[in-house]
Write a protein that holds these residues in place. Structure first.
Motif, short mmCIF file in Angstrom:
data_model
loop_
_atom_site.label_atom_id
_atom_site.label_comp_id
_atom_site.label_asym_id
_atom_site.label_seq_id
_atom_site.Cartn_x
_atom_site.Cartn_y
_atom_site.Cartn_z
N CYS A 16 -17.70 -21.07 -12.26
CA CYS A 16 -17.91 -20.59 -13.63
C CYS A 16 -16.63 -20.73 -14.45
CB CYS A 16 -18.37 -19.14 -13.63
SG CYS A 16 -20.07 -18.94 -13.03
N LEU A 17 -15.48 -20.59 -13.83
CA LEU A 17 -14.21 -20.75 -14.54
C LEU A 17 -13.86 -22.22 -14.73
CD1 LEU A 17 -12.08 -17.97 -12.82
CD2 LEU A 17 -13.02 -17.94 -15.13
N LEU A 18 -14.25 -23.06 -13.80
CA LEU A 18 -13.90 -24.48 -13.84
C LEU A 18 -14.72 -25.25 -14.87
CD1 LEU A 18 -12.18 -26.67 -12.54
CD2 LEU A 18 -13.99 -27.03 -10.88
N VAL A 19 -16.00 -24.93 -15.00
CA VAL A 19 -16.88 -25.67 -15.92
C VAL A 19 -16.40 -25.58 -17.36
CG1 VAL A 19 -19.22 -25.73 -16.89
CG2 VAL A 19 -18.89 -25.64 -14.41
N PRO A 20 -16.08 -24.40 -17.91
CA PRO A 20 -15.57 -24.37 -19.30
C PRO A 20 -14.25 -25.11 -19.45
CG PRO A 20 -16.25 -22.18 -18.62
CD PRO A 20 -16.31 -23.05 -17.40
N LEU A 21 -13.40 -25.06 -18.43
CA LEU A 21 -12.12 -25.76 -18.50
C LEU A 21 -12.34 -27.27 -18.63
CD1 LEU A 21 -9.03 -25.62 -18.34
CD2 LEU A 21 -9.26 -25.84 -15.86
N LEU A 22 -13.24 -27.82 -17.83
CA LEU A 22 -13.54 -29.25 -17.91
C LEU A 22 -14.20 -29.60 -19.23
CD1 LEU A 22 -14.81 -29.91 -14.28
CD2 LEU A 22 -12.63 -30.59 -15.26
N ALA A 23 -15.06 -28.74 -19.72
CA ALA A 23 -15.73 -28.99 -21.00
C ALA A 23 -14.72 -29.00 -22.14
CB ALA A 23 -16.80 -27.94 -21.25
N CYS A 24 -13.73 -28.11 -22.11
CA CYS A 24 -12.71 -28.07 -23.16
C CYS A 24 -11.86 -29.33 -23.16
CB CYS A 24 -11.81 -26.85 -22.97
SG CYS A 24 -12.61 -25.31 -23.43
N GLN A 25 -11.57 -29.86 -21.99
CA GLN A 25 -10.77 -31.08 -21.94
C GLN A 25 -11.49 -32.25 -22.57
OE1 GLN A 25 -9.70 -31.58 -17.83
NE2 GLN A 25 -7.83 -30.37 -18.06
N SER A 26 -12.80 -32.37 -22.35
CA SER A 26 -13.52 -33.50 -22.94
C SER A 26 -13.74 -33.30 -24.43
CB SER A 26 -14.86 -33.71 -22.22
OG SER A 26 -15.71 -32.60 -22.46
N ILE A 27 -13.80 -32.05 -24.90
CA ILE A 27 -13.98 -31.79 -26.32
C ILE A 27 -12.72 -32.17 -27.09
CG2 ILE A 27 -14.22 -29.91 -28.01
CD1 ILE A 27 -16.14 -28.57 -26.07
N GLN A 28 -11.54 -32.05 -26.48
CA GLN A 28 -10.29 -32.30 -27.16
C GLN A 28 -9.98 -33.77 -27.34
OE1 GLN A 28 -7.20 -30.12 -25.23
NE2 GLN A 28 -7.95 -28.16 -25.95
N ALA A 29 -10.79 -34.65 -26.81
CA ALA A 29 -10.53 -36.09 -26.92
C ALA A 29 -11.60 -36.72 -27.81
CB ALA A 29 -10.53 -36.74 -25.54
N GLY A 30 -11.21 -37.10 -29.02
CA GLY A 30 -12.14 -37.75 -29.94
C GLY A 30 -12.03 -39.27 -29.84
N ASP A 31 -12.97 -39.95 -30.47
CA ASP A 31 -12.95 -41.42 -30.49
C ASP A 31 -12.08 -41.89 -31.66
OD1 ASP A 31 -14.74 -41.26 -28.43
OD2 ASP A 31 -16.43 -42.09 -29.54
N LEU A 32 -11.53 -43.08 -31.50
CA LEU A 32 -10.79 -43.74 -32.57
C LEU A 32 -11.56 -44.98 -32.98
CD1 LEU A 32 -8.27 -44.15 -34.36
CD2 LEU A 32 -7.25 -45.39 -32.44
N LEU A 33 -11.94 -45.05 -34.25
CA LEU A 33 -12.63 -46.20 -34.81
C LEU A 33 -11.65 -46.99 -35.66
CD1 LEU A 33 -15.61 -44.04 -35.70
CD2 LEU A 33 -15.89 -46.13 -34.40
N ILE A 34 -11.56 -48.29 -35.40
CA ILE A 34 -10.63 -49.15 -36.13
C ILE A 34 -11.44 -50.14 -36.96
CG2 ILE A 34 -8.72 -50.79 -35.95
CD1 ILE A 34 -9.44 -48.73 -32.95
N ARG A 35 -11.38 -49.98 -38.28
CA ARG A 35 -12.02 -50.93 -39.19
C ARG A 35 -11.04 -52.08 -39.41
NH1 ARG A 35 -14.01 -46.43 -43.26
NH2 ARG A 35 -15.93 -45.86 -42.20
N VAL A 36 -11.52 -53.29 -39.23
CA VAL A 36 -10.66 -54.46 -39.37
C VAL A 36 -11.05 -55.20 -40.64
CG1 VAL A 36 -9.87 -56.59 -38.28
CG2 VAL A 36 -10.43 -54.61 -36.86
N GLU A 37 -10.10 -55.30 -41.57
CA GLU A 37 -10.33 -56.00 -42.83
C GLU A 37 -9.72 -57.39 -42.76
OE1 GLU A 37 -8.46 -53.53 -45.74
OE2 GLU A 37 -9.65 -51.77 -45.18
N GLY A 38 -10.39 -58.37 -43.33
CA GLY A 38 -9.84 -59.72 -43.40
C GLY A 38 -10.23 -60.61 -42.23
N LYS A 39 -11.23 -60.19 -41.46
CA LYS A 39 -11.70 -61.01 -40.35
C LYS A 39 -12.48 -62.19 -40.92
CE LYS A 39 -14.18 -60.34 -36.01
NZ LYS A 39 -15.33 -61.17 -36.09
#
Length: 160
Positions: A16-39
């Motif tokens: 019960c203590l480990l599950v929220p800890l793992l969930a918090c770690q994945s929540i803290q990592a967002g995606d990075l989207l890179i728009r490329v102009e001039g292709k």
């Protein structure tokens, strides 16, 4: 019997203590989207991500290639980063440079710094990525093509 029950309850409490800890770690990592102009065409885009406090562009934390934009780096932890993108126009898998080190293929950096003074450092191209998804734009700078000499045109009758 009571000791095995106690061990079972202890294990359940640990889970019960480990599950929220793992969930918090994945929540803290967002995606990075890179728009490329001039292709310009469907040639592969190559991306290198480095920490912004790194002095050079090697080694990169992550590399990515693809033809579709925006490019996506998933689950990137919060931090200060820099991105370099180039379009591999001739398909050889590397950024081609002239003998003087000038890119011969489209290249760009996060923050879109000027390339007038040469290749920027990661510190010149830094951006901050938080705990949620981030979107940045990278403008590709195309190499200057040598102009073909133009033959002089003979004047026509009546031209002065």
């Amino acid at each position: 019997m009571p000791q095995s029950l106690l061990q079972t309850v202890t294990r359940l409490c640990q889970l019960c203590l480990l599950v929220p800890l793992l969930a918090c770690q994945s929540i803290q990592a967002g995606d990075l989207l890179i728009r490329v102009e001039g292709k310009q065409d469907q040639a592969n885009l190559f991306l290198a991500l480095v920490p912004a406090d790194q002095q050079d562009w090697q080694p990169s934390l992550r590399e990515l290639q693809g033809t579709e934009a925006p490019l996506r780096l998933s689950d990137l932890p919060p931090g200060r980063y820099a991105v370099q993108v180039f379009q591999d126009s001739n398909g050889n898998g590397q950024l081609d440079l002239s003998q003087r080190g000038i890119p011969q293929e489209p290249v760009g950096f996060s923050g879109n710094p000027s390339l007038f003074g040469g290749k920027p450092t990661p510190g010149d191209s830094l951006f901050e990525h938080g705990t949620t998804d981030s979107v940045i734009s990278v403008r590709l700078i195309h190499p200057h093509k040598k102009k073909e000499p133009v033959a002089p045109v003979a004047p026509r009758n009546g031209d002065r």
